[in-house]
Design a protein around this motif. Structure first.
Motif, PDB file in Angstrom:
ATOM      1  N   THR A  32       0.842  -1.203   0.000  1.00 39.92           N
ATOM      2  CA  THR A  32       0.000   0.000   0.000  1.00 39.92           C
ATOM      3  C   THR A  32       0.877   1.253   0.000  1.00 39.92           C
ATOM      4  O   THR A  32       2.067   1.197   0.345  1.00 39.92           O
ATOM      5  N   VAL A  66      -3.965  10.777  -5.490  1.00 36.58           N
ATOM      6  CA  VAL A  66      -4.453  10.042  -4.326  1.00 36.58           C
ATOM      7  C   VAL A  66      -5.522  10.867  -3.613  1.00 36.58           C
ATOM      8  O   VAL A  66      -6.488  10.327  -3.095  1.00 36.58           O
ATOM      9  N   ARG A  69      -7.848  10.226   0.013  1.00 37.20           N
ATOM     10  CA  ARG A  69      -8.008   8.810   0.366  1.00 37.20           C
ATOM     11  C   ARG A  69      -7.001   8.399   1.437  1.00 37.20           C
ATOM     12  O   ARG A  69      -5.861   8.872   1.455  1.00 37.20           O
ATOM     13  N   HIS A  71      -4.169   6.509   2.896  1.00 38.34           N
ATOM     14  CA  HIS A  71      -3.023   5.911   2.203  1.00 38.34           C
ATOM     15  C   HIS A  71      -2.968   4.395   2.384  1.00 38.34           C
ATOM     16  O   HIS A  71      -2.434   3.698   1.531  1.00 38.34           O
ATOM     17  N   VAL A  74      -4.816   2.647  -0.497  1.00 42.54           N
ATOM     18  CA  VAL A  74      -4.293   2.790  -1.860  1.00 42.54           C
ATOM     19  C   VAL A  74      -3.316   1.648  -2.117  1.00 42.54           C
ATOM     20  O   VAL A  74      -2.186   1.653  -1.620  1.00 42.54           O
TER      21      VAL A  74
END
Length: 91
Positions: A32, A66, A69, A71, A74
């Motif tokens: 991630t 990004v 969001r 982290h 992701v």
């Protein structure tokens, strides 16, 4: 159930982030964005300004913003590029 394995890719630093990191880019191995950034913080722990600069940066993953969001949500695919963009003056 399938478990996500860590991917490898590149983190690119721009402007003040590049100066604080002391490099334009480096590799990561993470699943991630949160994991990749934590690795970067650990790698540059001897440079106190790095974490400070990273805290105000925006991020792109393979060219996609990004935004706000989390982290940790992701995910990074193998070969992904994370762009670290500090705030830029002007406009």
């Amino acid at each position: 159930m399938e478990t996500k394995t860590a991917s490898t890719g590149t983190i690119r630093y721009w402007a003040a982030a590049k100066g604080a990191a002391g490099t334009a880019e480096e590799s990561y191995r993470a699943g991630t964005l949160a994991q990749a950034l934590e690795q970067a913080r650990s790698r540059h722990a001897d440079e106190p300004r790095f974490a400070q600069v990273l805290g105000v940066c925006s991020f792109l993953v393979d060219g996609d913003p990004v935004g706000v969001r989390d982290h940790a949500s992701v995910t990074l695919r193998d070969g992904a590029t994370v762009e670290v963009l500090p705030p830029f003056a002007g406009g």
